[in-house]
Write a protein that holds these residues in place. Structure first.
Motif, PDB file in Angstrom:
ATOM      1  N   LEU A 139     -13.790 -43.324   0.664  1.00  0.00           N
ATOM      2  CA  LEU A 139     -13.997 -41.888   0.494  1.00  0.00           C
ATOM      3  C   LEU A 139     -15.365 -41.626  -0.115  1.00  0.00           C
ATOM      4  N   SER A 140     -16.340 -41.456   0.730  1.00  0.00           N
ATOM      5  CA  SER A 140     -17.680 -41.124   0.265  1.00  0.00           C
ATOM      6  C   SER A 140     -17.704 -39.664  -0.159  1.00  0.00           C
ATOM      7  N   THR A 141     -18.848 -39.224  -0.674  1.00  0.00           N
ATOM      8  CA  THR A 141     -18.969 -37.828  -1.084  1.00  0.00           C
ATOM      9  C   THR A 141     -18.697 -36.895   0.091  1.00  0.00           C
ATOM     10  N   ALA A 142     -19.261 -37.210   1.256  1.00  0.00           N
ATOM     11  CA  ALA A 142     -19.079 -36.336   2.420  1.00  0.00           C
ATOM     12  C   ALA A 142     -17.639 -36.367   2.916  1.00  0.00           C
ATOM     13  N   GLU A 143     -17.034 -37.548   2.984  1.00  0.00           N
ATOM     14  CA  GLU A 143     -15.664 -37.651   3.469  1.00  0.00           C
ATOM     15  C   GLU A 143     -14.698 -36.945   2.526  1.00  0.00           C
ATOM     16  N   MET A 144     -14.922 -37.095   1.221  1.00  0.00           N
ATOM     17  CA  MET A 144     -14.060 -36.424   0.259  1.00  0.00           C
ATOM     18  C   MET A 144     -14.199 -34.906   0.381  1.00  0.00           C
ATOM     19  N   TYR A 145     -15.414 -34.452   0.594  1.00  0.00           N
ATOM     20  CA  TYR A 145     -15.636 -33.015   0.800  1.00  0.00           C
ATOM     21  C   TYR A 145     -14.800 -32.507   1.961  1.00  0.00           C
ATOM     22  N   GLY A 146     -14.838 -33.192   3.085  1.00  0.00           N
ATOM     23  CA  GLY A 146     -14.087 -32.759   4.257  1.00  0.00           C
ATOM     24  C   GLY A 146     -12.594 -32.709   4.000  1.00  0.00           C
ATOM     25  N   ASN A 147     -12.065 -33.705   3.315  1.00  0.00           N
ATOM     26  CA  ASN A 147     -10.634 -33.752   3.018  1.00  0.00           C
ATOM     27  C   ASN A 147     -10.216 -32.641   2.062  1.00  0.00           C
ATOM     28  N   VAL A 148     -10.996 -32.455   1.002  1.00  0.00           N
ATOM     29  CA  VAL A 148     -10.638 -31.444   0.011  1.00  0.00           C
ATOM     30  C   VAL A 148     -10.725 -30.044   0.611  1.00  0.00           C
ATOM     31  N   LEU A 149     -11.722 -29.805   1.445  1.00  0.00           N
ATOM     32  CA  LEU A 149     -11.849 -28.490   2.065  1.00  0.00           C
ATOM     33  C   LEU A 149     -10.636 -28.185   2.932  1.00  0.00           C
ATOM     34  N   CYS A 150     -10.112 -29.197   3.611  1.00  0.00           N
ATOM     35  CA  CYS A 150      -8.905 -28.991   4.413  1.00  0.00           C
ATOM     36  C   CYS A 150      -7.720 -28.611   3.535  1.00  0.00           C
ATOM     37  N   GLU A 151      -7.592 -29.271   2.376  1.00  0.00           N
ATOM     38  CA  GLU A 151      -6.492 -28.946   1.469  1.00  0.00           C
ATOM     39  C   GLU A 151      -6.637 -27.526   0.921  1.00  0.00           C
ATOM     40  N   LEU A 152      -7.862 -27.155   0.571  1.00  0.00           N
ATOM     41  CA  LEU A 152      -8.099 -25.782   0.110  1.00  0.00           C
ATOM     42  C   LEU A 152      -7.802 -24.775   1.219  1.00  0.00           C
ATOM     43  N   GLY A 153      -8.158 -25.145   2.438  1.00  0.00           N
ATOM     44  CA  GLY A 153      -7.947 -24.252   3.571  1.00  0.00           C
ATOM     45  C   GLY A 153      -6.488 -23.931   3.813  1.00  0.00           C
ATOM     46  N   LYS A 154      -5.608 -24.885   3.495  1.00  0.00           N
ATOM     47  CA  LYS A 154      -4.169 -24.642   3.667  1.00  0.00           C
ATOM     48  C   LYS A 154      -3.687 -23.538   2.737  1.00  0.00           C
ATOM     49  N   GLU A 155      -4.226 -23.495   1.529  1.00  0.00           N
ATOM     50  CA  GLU A 155      -3.770 -22.553   0.513  1.00  0.00           C
ATOM     51  C   GLU A 155      -4.510 -21.224   0.557  1.00  0.00           C
ATOM     52  N   HIS A 156      -5.728 -21.239   1.110  1.00  0.00           N
ATOM     53  CA  HIS A 156      -6.579 -20.049   1.018  1.00  0.00           C
ATOM     54  C   HIS A 156      -7.093 -19.670   2.412  1.00  0.00           C
ATOM     55  N   PRO A 157      -6.419 -18.748   3.069  1.00  0.00           N
ATOM     56  CA  PRO A 157      -6.801 -18.378   4.444  1.00  0.00           C
ATOM     57  C   PRO A 157      -8.149 -17.680   4.536  1.00  0.00           C
ATOM     58  N   GLU A 158      -8.710 -17.246   3.405  1.00  0.00           N
ATOM     59  CA  GLU A 158     -10.017 -16.587   3.439  1.00  0.00           C
ATOM     60  C   GLU A 158     -11.173 -17.577   3.569  1.00  0.00           C
ATOM     61  N   ILE A 159     -10.886 -18.879   3.421  1.00  0.00           N
ATOM     62  CA  ILE A 159     -11.942 -19.886   3.564  1.00  0.00           C
ATOM     63  C   ILE A 159     -12.268 -20.072   5.042  1.00  0.00           C
ATOM     64  N   VAL A 160     -13.563 -20.025   5.356  1.00  0.00           N
ATOM     65  CA  VAL A 160     -14.040 -20.306   6.719  1.00  0.00           C
ATOM     66  C   VAL A 160     -15.133 -21.367   6.636  1.00  0.00           C
ATOM     67  N   GLY A 161     -15.332 -22.060   7.729  1.00  0.00           N
ATOM     68  CA  GLY A 161     -16.344 -23.108   7.770  1.00  0.00           C
ATOM     69  C   GLY A 161     -17.398 -22.825   8.814  1.00  0.00           C
ATOM     70  N   LEU A 162     -18.645 -23.182   8.502  1.00  0.00           N
ATOM     71  CA  LEU A 162     -19.749 -23.008   9.451  1.00  0.00           C
ATOM     72  C   LEU A 162     -20.594 -24.275   9.508  1.00  0.00           C
ATOM     73  N   SER A 163     -21.067 -24.587  10.689  1.00  0.00           N
ATOM     74  CA  SER A 163     -21.950 -25.731  10.878  1.00  0.00           C
ATOM     75  C   SER A 163     -22.985 -25.404  11.948  1.00  0.00           C
ATOM     76  N   ALA A 164     -24.115 -26.082  11.853  1.00  0.00           N
ATOM     77  CA  ALA A 164     -25.170 -25.916  12.858  1.00  0.00           C
ATOM     78  C   ALA A 164     -25.241 -27.182  13.712  1.00  0.00           C
ATOM     79  N   ASP A 165     -24.169 -27.413  14.438  1.00  0.00           N
ATOM     80  CA  ASP A 165     -24.062 -28.540  15.359  1.00  0.00           C
ATOM     81  C   ASP A 165     -24.054 -29.896  14.644  1.00  0.00           C
ATOM     82  N   LEU A 166     -23.590 -29.911  13.385  1.00  0.00           N
ATOM     83  CA  LEU A 166     -23.523 -31.158  12.625  1.00  0.00           C
ATOM     84  C   LEU A 166     -22.153 -31.329  11.975  1.00  0.00           C
ATOM     85  N   ALA A 167     -21.129 -30.843  12.623  1.00  0.00           N
ATOM     86  CA  ALA A 167     -19.788 -30.883  12.032  1.00  0.00           C
ATOM     87  C   ALA A 167     -19.326 -32.314  11.788  1.00  0.00           C
TER      88      ALA A 167
END
Length: 335
Positions: free
Chosen positions: A14-42
């Motif tokens: 679990l690197s910094t980037a991988e942990m970020y992705g996992n935690v954001l998914c967990e937050l997303g389950k609880e908070h429907p107002e969270i949205v994600g944006l990327s510039a072709d680097l998802a």
């Protein structure tokens, strides 16, 4: 933290980037107002994990970083909480006008997760090195700047960034991070440094990937030189923990800062500002990338070249300890 689970075997991956992705998914389950944006680097920034789970709340703007930050500001104005992911070099430079005017000036609730920071993508060359972003982003009014030491700290930073109103910049690496913390259960607070080792001979203040190197350096310094060094993980560059810095000045009188960033304007400069404004003196040295564009190479090789790895820290501590310094406790003549 929203039910994030992992096994002991998982943590090594679990690197910094991988942990970020996992935690954001967990937050997303609880908070429907969270949205994600990327510039072709998802995929590269790991926000792709969020895109897979919440495809209707993820937006790929294509290779158009400036548009992406402008869109994020509009979403924030509508009550959403955008998490914007791209490389640090593109966040802090390519899209700086939009970060400055659209987000920070309006004090909007946008969370910027900047990956591949410092020299962590060293083999990609100067266009992808980012050794100026701390200096740039900490000069933005209203913006908090966080540089986690590892994946576990990134998890804490992402959660607290969501819980903190206003713009936040989190600077993480490409991956392959060393592990500093066993879990997320420690006293992480935005704006408060975390002391990792105790010592009164000298204080090493580090952030990001250099925190692990600082800890390893203290082991050598203790066993070989008998030097007891304090290590402060200054994960928040802005607002900086002034109290922790001044405590180190009073108690150790010698400070060395270590960062995967240009020595101008980053962690070292932020610490130096606190010391100068206090009117107190100490022996002080900044380690980082000198005022130059970096050579190209693997991250670990570049850290060694610029003396921000374990061996580099050890040698610079020895030099700093050897400096003559006023031993009396009378501060009046140093104001």
């Amino acid at each position: 933290m929203g039910g994030l689970t992992y096994t002991m075997l998982d943590t090594t991956n679990l690197s910094t980037a991988e942990m970020y992705g996992n935690v954001l998914c967990e937050l997303g389950k609880e908070h429907p107002e969270i949205v994600g944006l990327s510039a072709d680097l998802a995929k590269s920034t790991k926000i792709g994990l969020f895109a897979e789970k919440f495809p209707n709340r993820f937006f790929n703007t294509g290779i158009a970083e400036q548009n992406m930050f402008g869109i994020a500001s509009g979403m924030a104005k509508c009550g959403l909480v955008p998490f914007v992911s791209t490389f640090a070099i593109f966040t802090s430079m390519r899209a700086l006008d939009q970060v400055h005017t659209d987000i920070c000036y309006q004090n909007l609730n946008v969370k910027m997760i900047a990956t591949h920071a410092g020299l962590s993508f060293g083999q990609a060359g100067t266009t992808h090195h980012c050794t100026e972003d701390i200096a740039i982003m900490r000069s933005m009014a209203n913006l908090k700047v966080i540089v986690p030491a590892d994946g576990m700290e990134t998890a804490n930073a992402v959660v607290q960034a969501y819980e903190t109103e206003g713009p936040v910049y989190i600077r993480i690496n490409r991956g392959f991070d060393q592990k500093v913390y066993e879990n997320t259960d420690y006293d992480f607070r935005i704006g408060k440094a975390h002391q990792l080792t105790d010592g009164n001979d000298l204080t090493i203040i580090a952030c990001g990937s250099c925190v692990y190197q600082a800890i390893e350096a203290t082991k050598i310094l203790s066993s070989v030189d008998g030097i007891k060094a304090r290590v402060l993980n200054m994960h928040t560059i802005k607002p900086i923990d002034r109290e922790a810095v001044l405590k180190a000045v009073y108690e150790t009188r010698r400070i060395i800062t270590v960062e995967d960033h240009n020595v101008m304007g980053g962690l070292g400069s932020a610490v130096a500002e606190v010391i100068i404004e206090s009117g107190k003196g100490c022996a002080f040295r900044k380690l980082g990338i000198p005022d130059t564009f970096s050579i190209i190479g693997l991250h670990e090789d570049l850290m060694a070249y610029y003396e921000i790895d374990t061996n580099g820290i050890v040698e610079n501590v020895r030099k700093l300890i050897g400096l003559e310094f006023e031993e009396d406790e009378d501060w009046e003549d140093e104001v």
